[in-house]
Design a protein around this motif. Sequence first.
Motif, PDB file in Angstrom:
ATOM      1  N   MET A   1       0.847  -1.194   0.000  1.00  0.00           N
ATOM      2  CA  MET A   1       0.000   0.000   0.000  1.00  0.00           C
ATOM      3  C   MET A   1       0.882   1.243   0.000  1.00  0.00           C
ATOM      4  SD  MET A   1      -3.099   0.897   2.474  1.00  0.00           S
ATOM      5  CE  MET A   1      -3.814   2.498   2.453  1.00  0.00           C
ATOM      6  N   THR A   2       0.499   2.226  -0.753  1.00  0.00           N
ATOM      7  CA  THR A   2       1.262   3.461  -0.812  1.00  0.00           C
ATOM      8  C   THR A   2       0.644   4.496   0.106  1.00  0.00           C
ATOM      9  OG1 THR A   2      -0.016   4.242  -2.685  1.00  0.00           O
ATOM     10  CG2 THR A   2       2.003   3.049  -3.183  1.00  0.00           C
ATOM     11  N   GLY A   3       1.480   5.367   0.600  1.00  0.00           N
ATOM     12  CA  GLY A   3       1.025   6.394   1.523  1.00  0.00           C
ATOM     13  C   GLY A   3       0.479   7.606   0.794  1.00  0.00           C
ATOM     14  N   PRO A   4       0.040   8.581   1.563  1.00  0.00           N
ATOM     15  CA  PRO A   4      -0.481   9.813   0.975  1.00  0.00           C
ATOM     16  C   PRO A   4       0.645  10.660   0.392  1.00  0.00           C
ATOM     17  CG  PRO A   4      -0.362  10.023   3.347  1.00  0.00           C
ATOM     18  CD  PRO A   4       0.023   8.605   3.011  1.00  0.00           C
ATOM     19  N   GLY A   5       0.266  11.690  -0.292  1.00  0.00           N
ATOM     20  CA  GLY A   5       1.250  12.624  -0.822  1.00  0.00           C
ATOM     21  C   GLY A   5       1.608  12.344  -2.258  1.00  0.00           C
ATOM     22  N   ASP A   6       2.583  13.095  -2.726  1.00  0.00           N
ATOM     23  CA  ASP A   6       2.963  13.028  -4.136  1.00  0.00           C
ATOM     24  C   ASP A   6       3.579  11.693  -4.531  1.00  0.00           C
ATOM     25  OD1 ASP A   6       1.974  15.584  -4.548  1.00  0.00           O
ATOM     26  OD2 ASP A   6       3.897  16.530  -4.130  1.00  0.00           O
ATOM     27  N   VAL A   7       4.408  11.103  -3.658  1.00  0.00           N
ATOM     28  CA  VAL A   7       4.987   9.791  -3.978  1.00  0.00           C
ATOM     29  C   VAL A   7       3.875   8.751  -4.073  1.00  0.00           C
ATOM     30  CG1 VAL A   7       6.471   7.927  -3.161  1.00  0.00           C
ATOM     31  CG2 VAL A   7       7.245  10.275  -2.984  1.00  0.00           C
ATOM     32  N   GLY A   8       2.942   8.807  -3.145  1.00  0.00           N
ATOM     33  CA  GLY A   8       1.818   7.877  -3.183  1.00  0.00           C
ATOM     34  C   GLY A   8       1.012   8.018  -4.461  1.00  0.00           C
ATOM     35  N   ARG A   9       0.777   9.250  -4.868  1.00  0.00           N
ATOM     36  CA  ARG A   9       0.035   9.487  -6.108  1.00  0.00           C
ATOM     37  C   ARG A   9       0.773   8.902  -7.309  1.00  0.00           C
ATOM     38  NH1 ARG A   9      -1.400  15.308  -8.888  1.00  0.00           N
ATOM     39  NH2 ARG A   9      -2.548  14.448 -10.632  1.00  0.00           N
ATOM     40  N   LEU A  10       2.079   9.143  -7.380  1.00  0.00           N
ATOM     41  CA  LEU A  10       2.865   8.642  -8.505  1.00  0.00           C
ATOM     42  C   LEU A  10       2.935   7.117  -8.494  1.00  0.00           C
ATOM     43  CD1 LEU A  10       4.373   9.782 -10.931  1.00  0.00           C
ATOM     44  CD2 LEU A  10       6.455   9.752  -9.560  1.00  0.00           C
ATOM     45  N   ARG A  11       3.081   6.530  -7.331  1.00  0.00           N
ATOM     46  CA  ARG A  11       3.150   5.069  -7.241  1.00  0.00           C
ATOM     47  C   ARG A  11       1.816   4.426  -7.597  1.00  0.00           C
ATOM     48  NH1 ARG A  11       6.674   2.526  -2.941  1.00  0.00           N
ATOM     49  NH2 ARG A  11       6.184   0.826  -4.329  1.00  0.00           N
ATOM     50  N   ARG A  12       0.713   5.033  -7.193  1.00  0.00           N
ATOM     51  CA  ARG A  12      -0.604   4.509  -7.588  1.00  0.00           C
ATOM     52  C   ARG A  12      -0.756   4.573  -9.105  1.00  0.00           C
ATOM     53  NH1 ARG A  12      -1.915   7.261  -3.003  1.00  0.00           N
ATOM     54  NH2 ARG A  12      -2.693   9.079  -4.139  1.00  0.00           N
ATOM     55  N   TRP A  13      -0.243   5.642  -9.707  1.00  0.00           N
ATOM     56  CA  TRP A  13      -0.291   5.792 -11.161  1.00  0.00           C
ATOM     57  C   TRP A  13       0.470   4.634 -11.818  1.00  0.00           C
ATOM     58  CZ3 TRP A  13      -3.366   8.866 -13.829  1.00  0.00           C
ATOM     59  CH2 TRP A  13      -3.130   9.054 -15.187  1.00  0.00           C
ATOM     60  N   GLU A  14       1.668   4.367 -11.332  1.00  0.00           N
ATOM     61  CA  GLU A  14       2.476   3.265 -11.858  1.00  0.00           C
ATOM     62  C   GLU A  14       1.798   1.915 -11.615  1.00  0.00           C
ATOM     63  OE1 GLU A  14       7.062   4.567 -11.371  1.00  0.00           O
ATOM     64  OE2 GLU A  14       5.979   4.212  -9.506  1.00  0.00           O
ATOM     65  N   ASP A  15       1.255   1.729 -10.429  1.00  0.00           N
ATOM     66  CA  ASP A  15       0.612   0.461 -10.078  1.00  0.00           C
ATOM     67  C   ASP A  15      -0.586   0.155 -10.967  1.00  0.00           C
ATOM     68  OD1 ASP A  15       2.497   0.113  -8.100  1.00  0.00           O
ATOM     69  OD2 ASP A  15       1.152   0.664  -6.453  1.00  0.00           O
ATOM     70  N   SER A  16      -1.191   1.193 -11.530  1.00  0.00           N
ATOM     71  CA  SER A  16      -2.331   0.991 -12.424  1.00  0.00           C
ATOM     72  C   SER A  16      -1.886   0.636 -13.844  1.00  0.00           C
ATOM     73  CB  SER A  16      -3.221   2.236 -12.449  1.00  0.00           C
ATOM     74  OG  SER A  16      -2.592   3.288 -13.143  1.00  0.00           O
ATOM     75  N   GLY A  17      -0.569   0.616 -14.071  1.00  0.00           N
ATOM     76  CA  GLY A  17      -0.038   0.259 -15.381  1.00  0.00           C
ATOM     77  C   GLY A  17       0.301   1.440 -16.263  1.00  0.00           C
ATOM     78  N   ALA A  18       0.116   2.641 -15.748  1.00  0.00           N
ATOM     79  CA  ALA A  18       0.408   3.843 -16.519  1.00  0.00           C
ATOM     80  C   ALA A  18       1.865   4.262 -16.310  1.00  0.00           C
ATOM     81  CB  ALA A  18      -0.536   4.965 -16.112  1.00  0.00           C
ATOM     82  N   THR A  19       2.312   5.220 -17.098  1.00  0.00           N
ATOM     83  CA  THR A  19       3.696   5.688 -17.026  1.00  0.00           C
ATOM     84  C   THR A  19       3.734   7.188 -16.777  1.00  0.00           C
ATOM     85  OG1 THR A  19       3.806   6.012 -19.420  1.00  0.00           O
ATOM     86  CG2 THR A  19       4.510   3.867 -18.580  1.00  0.00           C
ATOM     87  N   TRP A  20       4.926   7.699 -16.542  1.00  0.00           N
ATOM     88  CA  TRP A  20       5.117   9.134 -16.336  1.00  0.00           C
ATOM     89  C   TRP A  20       6.424   9.560 -16.988  1.00  0.00           C
ATOM     90  CZ3 TRP A  20       9.633   9.872 -13.767  1.00  0.00           C
ATOM     91  CH2 TRP A  20      10.045   8.901 -12.867  1.00  0.00           C
ATOM     92  N   GLU A  21       6.524  10.876 -17.201  1.00  0.00           N
ATOM     93  CA  GLU A  21       7.722  11.457 -17.808  1.00  0.00           C
ATOM     94  C   GLU A  21       7.976  12.826 -17.186  1.00  0.00           C
ATOM     95  OE1 GLU A  21       9.320  12.874 -22.207  1.00  0.00           O
ATOM     96  OE2 GLU A  21       7.409  11.847 -22.028  1.00  0.00           O
ATOM     97  N   VAL A  22       9.222  13.086 -16.808  1.00  0.00           N
ATOM     98  CA  VAL A  22       9.598  14.386 -16.250  1.00  0.00           C
ATOM     99  C   VAL A  22       9.635  15.397 -17.391  1.00  0.00           C
ATOM    100  CG1 VAL A  22      11.409  15.708 -15.089  1.00  0.00           C
ATOM    101  CG2 VAL A  22      10.917  13.373 -14.343  1.00  0.00           C
ATOM    102  N   LEU A  23       8.856  16.458 -17.255  1.00  0.00           N
ATOM    103  CA  LEU A  23       8.835  17.524 -18.259  1.00  0.00           C
ATOM    104  C   LEU A  23       9.868  18.590 -17.947  1.00  0.00           C
ATOM    105  CD1 LEU A  23       4.980  17.960 -18.673  1.00  0.00           C
ATOM    106  CD2 LEU A  23       6.552  16.669 -20.139  1.00  0.00           C
TER     107      LEU A  23
END
Length: 65
Positions: free
Chosen positions: A1-23
């Motif tokens: 389980m991921t915690g609250p905050g920005d890291v938690g948000r990003l990890r939930r995004w990854e856990d759902s199978g999506a990706t991210w990119e630093v702009l």
Amino acid sequence: MTGPGDVGRLRRWEDSGATWEVLTRGPDGVVIALLSCDAGEEMDRLASADPELLDYVGERRRSDE
């Protein structure tokens, strides 16, 4: 389980199978594009200077690095 905050948000995004990119990365933090898992389309952005998030992202440009 991921915690609250920005890291938690990003990890939930990854856990759902999506990706991210630093702009942008600078002294004021990072801006990260949250990309869809199918076509890589930008769905949202996350702007943060949270030290935990900066540590989690490190020098990576994309989640698949």
